[in-house]
Design a protein around this motif. Structure first.
Motif, short mmCIF file in Angstrom:
data_model
loop_
_atom_site.label_atom_id
_atom_site.label_comp_id
_atom_site.label_asym_id
_atom_site.label_seq_id
_atom_site.Cartn_x
_atom_site.Cartn_y
_atom_site.Cartn_z
N PRO A 1 -9.90 20.53 2.77
CA PRO A 1 -10.12 21.68 3.67
C PRO A 1 -9.70 21.36 5.09
O PRO A 1 -9.74 20.20 5.54
CB PRO A 1 -11.63 21.92 3.56
N ALA A 2 -9.30 22.40 5.81
CA ALA A 2 -8.86 22.24 7.19
C ALA A 2 -9.96 21.67 8.08
O ALA A 2 -9.69 21.08 9.13
CB ALA A 2 -8.38 23.58 7.74
N SER A 3 -11.20 21.84 7.66
CA SER A 3 -12.34 21.40 8.46
C SER A 3 -12.57 19.89 8.40
O SER A 3 -13.33 19.35 9.19
CB SER A 3 -13.61 22.11 7.97
N LEU A 4 -11.92 19.21 7.44
CA LEU A 4 -12.21 17.79 7.25
C LEU A 4 -11.68 16.96 8.41
O LEU A 4 -10.50 17.01 8.73
CB LEU A 4 -11.63 17.28 5.94
N LYS A 5 -12.56 16.21 9.02
CA LYS A 5 -12.19 15.31 10.11
C LYS A 5 -12.65 13.90 9.76
O LYS A 5 -13.72 13.72 9.18
CB LYS A 5 -12.85 15.75 11.43
N LEU A 6 -11.85 12.92 10.13
CA LEU A 6 -12.20 11.53 9.90
C LEU A 6 -13.00 11.00 11.08
O LEU A 6 -12.69 11.30 12.23
CB LEU A 6 -10.95 10.69 9.72
N SER A 7 -14.01 10.21 10.79
CA SER A 7 -14.83 9.66 11.85
C SER A 7 -14.06 8.59 12.63
O SER A 7 -13.59 7.61 12.05
CB SER A 7 -16.10 9.02 11.28
N PRO A 8 -13.93 8.74 13.95
CA PRO A 8 -13.25 7.72 14.74
C PRO A 8 -14.01 6.40 14.78
O PRO A 8 -13.44 5.36 15.12
CB PRO A 8 -13.16 8.35 16.14
N LYS A 9 -15.29 6.46 14.41
CA LYS A 9 -16.11 5.25 14.44
C LYS A 9 -15.92 4.36 13.20
O LYS A 9 -16.41 3.24 13.17
CB LYS A 9 -17.57 5.62 14.61
N ALA A 10 -15.19 4.89 12.21
CA ALA A 10 -14.93 4.11 11.00
C ALA A 10 -13.64 3.31 11.15
O ALA A 10 -12.81 3.25 10.25
CB ALA A 10 -14.85 5.04 9.79
N ALA A 11 -13.48 2.69 12.31
CA ALA A 11 -12.22 2.01 12.66
C ALA A 11 -11.89 0.86 11.72
O ALA A 11 -10.72 0.59 11.44
CB ALA A 11 -12.29 1.50 14.10
N GLY B 1 -13.10 20.52 -6.21
CA GLY B 1 -12.75 21.06 -4.90
C GLY B 1 -13.83 20.83 -3.88
O GLY B 1 -14.97 20.51 -4.21
N LEU B 2 -13.44 21.01 -2.62
CA LEU B 2 -14.37 20.89 -1.51
C LEU B 2 -14.48 22.25 -0.83
O LEU B 2 -13.47 22.94 -0.65
CB LEU B 2 -13.87 19.86 -0.50
N PRO B 3 -15.68 22.65 -0.43
CA PRO B 3 -15.84 23.96 0.22
C PRO B 3 -15.26 23.97 1.63
O PRO B 3 -15.21 22.93 2.30
CB PRO B 3 -17.36 24.15 0.25
N GLU B 4 -14.81 25.13 2.07
CA GLU B 4 -14.38 25.27 3.45
C GLU B 4 -15.56 24.95 4.36
O GLU B 4 -16.69 25.32 4.08
CB GLU B 4 -13.86 26.68 3.73
N PHE C 1 -21.87 23.05 2.11
CA PHE C 1 -22.24 21.64 1.98
C PHE C 1 -21.34 20.79 2.88
O PHE C 1 -20.13 20.94 2.88
CB PHE C 1 -22.11 21.16 0.54
N THR C 2 -21.93 19.87 3.62
CA THR C 2 -21.17 18.95 4.45
C THR C 2 -22.00 17.69 4.64
O THR C 2 -23.14 17.60 4.18
CB THR C 2 -20.78 19.60 5.79
N ILE C 3 -21.41 16.69 5.30
CA ILE C 3 -22.13 15.44 5.55
C ILE C 3 -22.64 15.48 6.99
O ILE C 3 -21.84 15.58 7.92
CB ILE C 3 -21.20 14.21 5.37
N PRO C 4 -23.95 15.41 7.19
CA PRO C 4 -24.49 15.52 8.55
C PRO C 4 -24.07 14.35 9.44
O PRO C 4 -23.80 13.25 8.95
CB PRO C 4 -26.01 15.55 8.34
N ASP C 5 -24.02 14.59 10.72
CA ASP C 5 -23.57 13.57 11.68
C ASP C 5 -24.57 12.43 11.84
O ASP C 5 -24.26 11.43 12.50
CB ASP C 5 -23.30 14.21 13.04
N SER C 6 -25.73 12.56 11.23
CA SER C 6 -26.70 11.46 11.27
C SER C 6 -26.27 10.30 10.37
O SER C 6 -26.70 9.16 10.56
CB SER C 6 -28.08 11.95 10.82
#
Length: 201
Positions: A100-110, A72-75, A51-56
């Motif tokens: 999780p190591a995969s979590l990245k913050l959106s740079p567009k959420a400035a 928890g959050l899945p890898e 499960f993840t949040i799509p880039d759309s």
């Protein structure tokens, strides 16, 4: 899109007892609005693998706010790379322990990344975690994360940050070394912490 999301939000909030999403549950890759989709879903205990949040998705503020039993959050989980609002994303997720190591913050959420992990139960920050250079104000990001203990050795407050007051407020168990490249006032960043923290930079 907004009408469908509103219906999903209403449906999830009706679940007071513990529930998990089906293993194949996914957010469609065309969805743009996920604001408050699971907000207040007390019964949500975990997310399925994959499960993840799509880039759309563009708007996802309050997505898991007050999911007090989410454990928890899945890898592989991450936020949308195109989200412009991630305010209060995991706010008050008291049982959420892992990032999780995969979590990245959106740079567009400035302009909209307030209190993303505030009052959550997270215990560590992965070494892959970074603040995008578009984030100038990171106040309250980990506010009252009292179970947070470990800072990775390469954790950085970037030079682009101009304000970080209350970043780790009352994170009483926090210890480690932080690379502080910002001109912001370090003291405000660590108010309420009680264990040794080394600042370099």
């Amino acid at each position: 899109d907004s009408e469908a999301t509103a219906k999903m939000v209403a449906a999830f909030k009706e679940f007071d007892n513990a529930f998990t999403l089906a293993d194949d549950f996914r957010i469609p890759s065309t969805v743009k609005l996920m604001t408050s989709i699971f907000d207040g879903a007390d019964g949500l205990t975990k997310l399925p693998n994959g499960f993840t949040i799509p880039d759309s998705v563009l708007l996802s503020g309050n997505a898991f706010r007050n999911c007090v039993n989410l454990e928890g959050l899945p890898e592989g989980f991450s936020m949308s790379a195109n989200a412009i609002n991630i305010d209060y994303f995991f706010y008050n997720c008291k049982k959420l322990t892992n990032v999780p190591a995969s979590l990245k913050l959106s740079p567009k959420a400035a302009e909209h990344h307030k209190e993303v992990f505030a009052y959550s139960g997270i215990t560590n920050i992965p070494s892959t975690f970074t603040f995008p250079e578009t984030y100038h104000n990171i106040e309250h990001f980990f506010y009252e994360c009292q179970n947070l203990k470990d800072i990775p050795h390469n954790f950085e407050i970037p030079a682009t940050v101009t304000s970080c007051d209350y970043l780790f407020y009352n994170c009483k168990n926090l210890t480690g070394t932080i690379l502080f490249n910002s001109n912001a006032e370090p003291y405000g960043c660590f108010m309420g912490t009680t264990k040794p923290i080394t600042i370099t930079g």
